[in-house]
Design an enzyme around this catalytic site. Structure first.
Site, PDB file in Angstrom:
ATOM      1  N   SER A 179      96.145 -50.688   5.246  1.00 39.42           N
ATOM      2  CA  SER A 179      95.666 -51.806   6.066  1.00 39.42           C
ATOM      3  C   SER A 179      96.678 -52.011   6.983  1.00 39.42           C
ATOM      4  CB  SER A 179      95.375 -53.108   4.973  1.00 39.42           C
ATOM      5  OG  SER A 179      94.631 -53.824   5.523  1.00 39.42           O
ATOM      6  N   ASP A 381      84.814 -47.689   3.888  1.00 29.26           N
ATOM      7  CA  ASP A 381      85.748 -48.798   4.417  1.00 29.26           C
ATOM      8  C   ASP A 381      85.041 -49.256   5.965  1.00 29.26           C
ATOM      9  OD1 ASP A 381      87.426 -50.857   4.794  1.00 29.26           O
ATOM     10  OD2 ASP A 381      88.850 -49.526   5.615  1.00 29.26           O
ATOM     11  N   HIS A 445      88.362 -49.408   1.118  1.00 25.11           N
ATOM     12  CA  HIS A 445      89.845 -49.711   1.970  1.00 25.11           C
ATOM     13  C   HIS A 445      90.898 -49.362   0.959  1.00 25.11           C
ATOM     14  CE1 HIS A 445      91.792 -51.872   5.115  1.00 25.11           C
ATOM     15  NE2 HIS A 445      92.373 -52.727   4.195  1.00 25.11           N
TER      16      HIS A 445
END
Length: 599
Positions: A179, A381, A445
């Site tokens: 991320s 994601d 994710h």
């Protein structure tokens, strides 16, 4: 000049570190809930605590949790630093829900993670920037405002850390995370490269690879990926609410990019696309308004959370850190630290990056300096989706060309267990010299959260510890669990089953107790009703004998019970074949080993 200044500070800290010993950070695993039920041989050597960044004992300090390698045949003497993103989100997400040695059950107790990365190298989870997780900002409470400041803090941390753990300095350094770590990691790698340039060979950090999972690397380009990505999933079209407005935002973002670099960290025209999409694509009709989960397009969440209530294990982690004695075992003062918070908005709001460029601009120079990059992405994601990452790679320049060249190797990735009788489709791999892109099937994710054992294969791909094969016209890249991996997985599943059975018994006993209490309550109510009925019938005689009727009193107690559940609605998605410690099966993709041809 700045690097030299940091070097002097780091040297002073290293001298101060002599006062700190490894023994000061040793974690007694048996003090952590659940560890006593795990075979001692499966519990790694652990260290944790606050590493000071200043000589002032109450100054800035970063919290870390180190898990020593247990890798058998696959040991490669690596130190893998794992960072979660946010900004402001604790890397304990990674330690307890992704790549660490343990996961957390519903009762807050630890059980083995069948896909832990500590079977490939020593794992070091660090809470940063200061103010994140258990890390502290210091006496003045100041938070960091620039990525360059975070890089300075990271160098100070590593200098102090290596002074306490000199054996890790001899290991190859791998920087990994997910991320917003897509911003952290290139900045930290750049700081290490600049530091190394001023040091003798024996004093240099052995930085080799940067591994970015579902990374936020190029804010503008990745913002352009949202509309085509959700469109490819059939979730966006002319019938979508705000369809024309979103297309206008998309056009404005593209035009802003075409006109040159942003004056700030990113173009404001690009920042509103995802929020508008999330508010315009509702889930199926429900009593509450729903939206897609921005971290896993298969899931739904309550609007406006849209994924902030995810992942499902998060309440378990809160329960673990809230268990009395846990923080003390990790050398954290609970009176000072307070309860664990996954993501701190104050840290995120402070990091404005008024003078920092997006990390994508650092990557070409790092590649030229010899650093290899692995971009791995869960294909479900939304916020850091495959399309966006491939778009930013296409704009990178290395070895004299832009993006992947004609020399790029393309593979279908399959993962096998130790006996290699069946293979499971795990993803696709593109590799061109120092840059590798991996799309991981059926992952969100947080790739290691969804497919733990398969995620470990990412490290094997990074190390080229793979088997090559051919099936028809396709080239195959195969990752294989070692015997140690299989043993760990077997023990992890057994440990998880024990935890499940204990919880089941506990819940059963609780249910029996609840039923018994409820039954006793009903019996009591019936008894009271019978009593007052008899009292009404015989009351005059009783009062005449025992009391003065004129002084009698009466009372009534209302009884009510509300058992309503108010948990978060997450939609109708079912993981199907997914189970902790196992795989997501991909239909019709199992291949017999007899169909393989080595090359």
């Amino acid at each position: 000049m700045l690097v030299r200044k940091l070097t002097l500070i780091g040297a002073a800290l290293a001298r101060a570190a002599l006062a700190l010993q490894q023994e000061d950070f040793v974690v007694n695993g048996e003090l952590l809930p659940g560890v006593r039920e795990i075979d001692r041989a499966e519990v790694p050597e652990m260290h944790a605590g606050l590493m000071p960044l200043e000589e002032d004992e109450d100054g800035r300090a970063l919290f870390f949790w180190r898990m020593g390698e247990q890798c058998g045949k696959r040991c490669s003497n690596e130190l893998i630093v794992w960072l979660n993103g946010g900004p402001g989100c604790s890397s304990m997400d990674g330690a307890l829900m992704e790549t660490g040695a343990f996961r957390v059950a519903e009762d807050g107790k630890l059980y083995l993670n069948s896909g832990s990365w500590h079977t490939r190298g020593t794992m070091l989870f660090v809470d940063q920037p200061v103010g994140t997780g258990f890390s502290r900002p210091g006496r003045d409470g100041r938070l960091r405002t620039e990525l360059s400041q975070l890089a300075d803090d990271f160098l100070l941390f590593m200098e102090r850390y290596y002074a306490v753990f000199p054996e890790d300095r001899r290991r190859t350094l791998v920087l990994a995370g997910e991320s917003y770590a897509g911003q952290y990691l290139p900045y930290f790698a750049d700081a290490v490269v600049r530091r190394n340039a001023e040091r003798a060979p024996e004093e240099r950090y052995k930085l080799q690879n940067v591994m970015i999972g579902n990374g936020w690397v190029d804010p503008d380009l990745q913002s352009l990926s949202y509309v085509p990505f959700v469109s490819s999933r059939g979730l966006f079209g002319p019938e979508t609410r705000n369809f024309q407005d979103i297309l206008r935002d998309q056009e404005a973002c593209q035009n802003a990019i075409n006109h040159g670099p942003a004056k700030g960290f990113s173009h404001p025209e690009c920042e509103g696309i995802l929020p508008k999409l999330l508010s315009s694509i509702p889930g199926p009709d429900r009593p509450v308004q729903q939206c897609i989960n921005m971290y896993d397009i298969r899931l739904r969440d309550v609007f406006p959370s849209c994924g902030m209530n995810w992942p499902a294990d998060l309440p378990n982690v809160h329960k673990f850190f809230g268990t009395p004695g846990v923080l003390e075992a990790l050398h954290v003062d609970p009176q000072v630290a307070g309860p664990w918070v996954e993501c701190k908005s104050a840290v995120s709001e402070a990091l404005v990056n008024a003078h920092s460029r997006p990390s994508v601009h650092l990557i070409p120079g790092l590649i030229e300096a010899g650093v290899k990059f692995v971009f791995f992405n869960g294909d479900q994601d939304v916020i850091c989706n495959n399309m966006g990452v491939e778009m930013l790679i296409a704009e990178l320049r290395w070895r004299g060309h832009m993006g992947f060249s004609n020399a790029t190797e393309n593979f279908d990735w399959y993962h096998s267990d130790a006996d290699a009788k069946t293979l499971v489709a795990a993803g696709v791999v593109k590799r061109d010299g120092p840059v590798t892109f991996i799309s991981v099937f059926n992952a969100s994710h947080m790739v290691p959260f969804d497919v733990p054992r398969i995620s470990r294969g990412i490290i094997d791909i990074e190390r080229s510890a793979t088997i090559l094969g051919v099936k028809g016209d396709s080239r195959m890249l195969i990752t294989v669990d070692t015997e140690e991996d299989v043993t760990l997985s077997t023990n992890a599943e057994r440990n998880q089953q024990i935890r499940h059975n204990q919880l089941k018994r506990l819940n059963g006993d609780t249910r029996k107790f609840t039923i018994a209490v409820f039954g006793l309550t009903i019996s009591s109510i019936i008894g009271v009703i019978v009593y007052f009925s008899m009292r009404l019938h015989y009351g005059a005689k009783i009062r005449a004998i025992l009391t003065n009727p004129k002084s009698g009193t009466s009372s009534a107690d209302d009884f009510s019970m509300d058992d309503e559940y108010t948990g978060t609605v997450m939609g109708d998605f079912h993981h199907g074949t997914h189970k902790k410690g196992q795989y997501y099966a991909v239909p019709d993709t199992d291949i017999s080993s007899s169909e393989l041809h080595s090359v």
